[in-house]
Design a protein around this motif. Structure first.
Motif, PDB file in Angstrom:
ATOM      1  N   SER A   1       0.845  -1.199   0.000  1.00 18.12           N
ATOM      2  CA  SER A   1       0.000   0.000   0.000  1.00 18.12           C
ATOM      3  C   SER A   1       0.879   1.247   0.000  1.00 18.12           C
ATOM      4  O   SER A   1       1.970   1.259   0.587  1.00 18.12           O
ATOM      5  N   GLN A   2       0.385   2.296  -0.625  1.00 17.18           N
ATOM      6  CA  GLN A   2       1.059   3.585  -0.571  1.00 17.18           C
ATOM      7  C   GLN A   2       1.019   4.140   0.843  1.00 17.18           C
ATOM      8  O   GLN A   2       1.926   4.858   1.279  1.00 17.18           O
ATOM      9  N   ALA A   3      -0.048   3.791   1.574  1.00 20.34           N
ATOM     10  CA  ALA A   3      -0.205   4.263   2.946  1.00 20.34           C
ATOM     11  C   ALA A   3       0.965   3.845   3.820  1.00 20.34           C
ATOM     12  O   ALA A   3       1.385   4.585   4.718  1.00 20.34           O
ATOM     13  N   ALA A   4       1.525   2.664   3.574  1.00 20.55           N
ATOM     14  CA  ALA A   4       2.664   2.196   4.365  1.00 20.55           C
ATOM     15  C   ALA A   4       3.884   3.080   4.136  1.00 20.55           C
ATOM     16  O   ALA A   4       4.565   3.480   5.089  1.00 20.55           O
ATOM     17  N   PHE A   5       4.163   3.402   2.890  1.00 23.13           N
ATOM     18  CA  PHE A   5       5.306   4.271   2.605  1.00 23.13           C
ATOM     19  C   PHE A   5       5.089   5.668   3.182  1.00 23.13           C
ATOM     20  O   PHE A   5       6.027   6.305   3.661  1.00 23.13           O
ATOM     21  N   ASP A   6       3.858   6.147   3.139  1.00 19.24           N
ATOM     22  CA  ASP A   6       3.566   7.463   3.704  1.00 19.24           C
ATOM     23  C   ASP A   6       3.791   7.489   5.208  1.00 19.24           C
ATOM     24  O   ASP A   6       4.159   8.528   5.775  1.00 19.24           O
ATOM     25  N   PHE A   7       3.597   6.340   5.862  1.00 18.88           N
ATOM     26  CA  PHE A   7       3.811   6.268   7.307  1.00 18.88           C
ATOM     27  C   PHE A   7       5.289   6.053   7.646  1.00 18.88           C
ATOM     28  O   PHE A   7       5.863   6.781   8.458  1.00 18.88           O
ATOM     29  N   PHE A   8       5.909   5.058   7.042  1.00 26.58           N
ATOM     30  CA  PHE A   8       7.273   4.683   7.431  1.00 26.58           C
ATOM     31  C   PHE A   8       8.345   5.584   6.811  1.00 26.58           C
ATOM     32  O   PHE A   8       9.416   5.771   7.389  1.00 26.58           O
ATOM     33  N   TYR A   9       8.062   6.128   5.635  1.00 29.73           N
ATOM     34  CA  TYR A   9       9.061   6.935   4.944  1.00 29.73           C
ATOM     35  C   TYR A   9       8.419   8.224   4.430  1.00 29.73           C
ATOM     36  O   TYR A   9       8.513   8.558   3.240  1.00 29.73           O
ATOM     37  N   SER A  10       7.795   8.947   5.324  1.00 27.68           N
ATOM     38  CA  SER A  10       7.035  10.139   4.931  1.00 27.68           C
ATOM     39  C   SER A  10       7.927  11.235   4.347  1.00 27.68           C
ATOM     40  O   SER A  10       7.462  12.065   3.564  1.00 27.68           O
ATOM     41  N   LYS A  11       9.196  11.234   4.719  1.00 27.31           N
ATOM     42  CA  LYS A  11      10.104  12.280   4.231  1.00 27.31           C
ATOM     43  C   LYS A  11      11.037  11.780   3.124  1.00 27.31           C
ATOM     44  O   LYS A  11      12.037  12.417   2.808  1.00 27.31           O
ATOM     45  N   ARG A  12      10.683  10.648   2.527  1.00 31.96           N
ATOM     46  CA  ARG A  12      11.553  10.076   1.503  1.00 31.96           C
ATOM     47  C   ARG A  12      11.603  10.977   0.269  1.00 31.96           C
ATOM     48  O   ARG A  12      10.628  11.651  -0.077  1.00 31.96           O
ATOM     49  N   ARG A  13      12.726  10.953  -0.381  1.00 29.51           N
ATOM     50  CA  ARG A  13      12.880  11.647  -1.652  1.00 29.51           C
ATOM     51  C   ARG A  13      12.675  10.638  -2.782  1.00 29.51           C
ATOM     52  O   ARG A  13      12.429   9.470  -2.539  1.00 29.51           O
ATOM     53  N   GLN A  14      12.772  11.106  -3.998  1.00 28.31           N
ATOM     54  CA  GLN A  14      12.636  10.205  -5.139  1.00 28.31           C
ATOM     55  C   GLN A  14      13.664   9.091  -5.029  1.00 28.31           C
ATOM     56  O   GLN A  14      14.864   9.335  -4.890  1.00 28.31           O
ATOM     57  N   ASP A  15      13.202   7.857  -5.041  1.00 27.62           N
ATOM     58  CA  ASP A  15      14.080   6.710  -4.832  1.00 27.62           C
ATOM     59  C   ASP A  15      13.459   5.529  -5.567  1.00 27.62           C
ATOM     60  O   ASP A  15      12.375   5.051  -5.201  1.00 27.62           O
ATOM     61  N   ASN A  16      14.121   5.046  -6.607  1.00 27.74           N
ATOM     62  CA  ASN A  16      13.526   3.998  -7.429  1.00 27.74           C
ATOM     63  C   ASN A  16      13.540   2.626  -6.761  1.00 27.74           C
ATOM     64  O   ASN A  16      13.073   1.637  -7.356  1.00 27.74           O
ATOM     65  N   ARG A  17      14.051   2.552  -5.524  1.00 24.96           N
ATOM     66  CA  ARG A  17      13.956   1.283  -4.802  1.00 24.96           C
ATOM     67  C   ARG A  17      12.544   1.028  -4.276  1.00 24.96           C
ATOM     68  O   ARG A  17      12.174  -0.105  -3.996  1.00 24.96           O
ATOM     69  N   PHE A  18      11.745   2.099  -4.125  1.00 23.55           N
ATOM     70  CA  PHE A  18      10.406   1.966  -3.562  1.00 23.55           C
ATOM     71  C   PHE A  18       9.398   1.559  -4.641  1.00 23.55           C
ATOM     72  O   PHE A  18       9.350   2.157  -5.715  1.00 23.55           O
ATOM     73  N   LYS A  19       8.592   0.551  -4.323  1.00 20.64           N
ATOM     74  CA  LYS A  19       7.568   0.097  -5.268  1.00 20.64           C
ATOM     75  C   LYS A  19       6.386  -0.488  -4.499  1.00 20.64           C
ATOM     76  O   LYS A  19       6.581  -1.283  -3.577  1.00 20.64           O
TER      77      LYS A  19
END
Length: 362
Positions: free
Chosen positions: A148-166
């Protein structure tokens, strides 16, 4: 052909365990060797199902949260077996495993987040440890996945563009839910004319069984032909006394984990899912594949799963849930074929599992 090791806590029936089981049933022959490593030290209810799959071996070895010797030994194990890929399904807690994989020279190191929030009681020490392993995960993962996108928004809310995330959504084989007119009403001693509301999911504070029971009490005392059926690990054991105390046990059927979920769902008229937190809820997706009318909580992972025009409320809005479910009952709502078709397309298991496969073999 690749050699891959998957890390899970154990193999009792749950979202992670069923997801991996379904993936391996579809893709196991694409790998040379598969290890399912139970780092909690125990197997579980699904162990025999895993062992039926070609190329799969199970290892049960408890890994400490704090003892570095465990991870030094794990590095040696990785070097000895020459794995191509390590994939850990425990989110932040993948960190030490991925560190070991890096030391062993394994290039493909995958962290998979299956929940959208932390699932532990916050104390200072636990929070510090969680922050530490999260940093390890971020540093040593070559791919960071979530359902879910919600998980990334919670755990990595300040992440920058990073092609490792999917984000890779769950995959479900809809053919398993083609059960015709089969249902369990006669076996469960429920009249054919009754209105049946159901829930599937293990007993856990996150699943919000407290609210389910309170809503059931109100509805059953308003309409004696409303029944509730619930199943999941720990459900019967933890709810039977409360249901009896509330004097609704004649209209509530409680079960532990069941292997006949499609038929169990087909015995329902509506699905009730007031979770407080979720990753991406397989149980709700399965109900939607059956076309069941549903009411659920308005948390972000569920919004992401169901889309617009759904009945979603605050997880603790008991009166709101009662109102909607009673409206379903009074209108005698029917299955929704459009909901079914849209869900089958969105969570098509071949497409979704191929997305994971290509990450694992890159």
């Amino acid at each position: 052909m690749n050699k891959i090791v998957f890390f899970v806590t154990g193999l009792d029936s749950g979202g992670i365990e069923n997801y991996l089981l379904r993936f391996l049933k579809y893709k196991a022959t694409s790998f040379l060797k598969i290890i399912v490593y139970c780092k909690g030290g125990n197997g579980g209810q699904l162990e025999n199902e895993y062992l039926k799959i070609p190329n799969v071996q199970i290892i049960k070895n408890k890994l400490s949260f704090f003892n570095p010797i465990d991870y030094i030994n794990l590095t040696k194990y990785f070097k000895q077996h020459h794995f191509d890929t390590v994939c850990d399904f425990t989110g932040n807690f993948a960190g030490p495993i991925l560190w070991s994989a890096k030391q062993a020279g394994i290039k493909n190191r995958v962290a998979f987040y299956r929940g959208s929030t932390d699932h532990f009681e916050k104390t200072f020490l636990k929070s510090q440890y969680n922050s530490f392993v999260k940093r390890l995960t971020y540093k040593y993962a070559s791919s960071i996945l979530s359902n879910s996108q919600a998980a990334f928004d919670f755990f990595y809310s300040k992440r920058r563009q990073d092609n490792r995330f999917k984000v890779i959504y769950n995959g479900v084989d809809s053919k398993q839910f083609e059960v015709g007119n089969q249902n369990l009403r006669q076996a469960l001693n429920i009249p054919n004319h009754a209105f049946v509301i159901g829930h599937t999911g293990r007993y856990n504070p996150a699943k919000n069984h407290r609210v389910i029971v309170e809503v059931a009490e109100k509805l059953i005392k308003m309409h004696n032909d409303i029944y509730f059926i619930l199943c999941g690990n720990g459900v019967k054991e933890n709810l039977k006394d409360k249901v009896k105390e509330l004097e609704i046990d004649s209209n509530v059927r409680l079960f532990e984990n069941r292997s006949d979920i499609p038929v169990f769902l087909n015995s329902m008229d509506a699905f009730f899912f007031p979770s407080i937190t979720e990753g991406q809820p397989n149980a709700l997706i399965e109900a939607m594949i059956m076309g069941l009318p549903f009411v659920a909580s308005d948390i972000e992972p569920i919004k992401e799963t169901v889309g617009k025009n759904s009945y979603l409320l605050n997880p603790n809005d008991i009166n709101g849930f009662v109102f909607i479910l009673e409206d379903f009952y009074l209108k005698n709502v029917k299955r929704n074929s459009t909901l079914r078709d849209q869900t089958i397309k969105k969570f098509d298991y071949k497409e979704r599992f191929n997305e994971l496969y290509y990450v694992l073999v890159k």
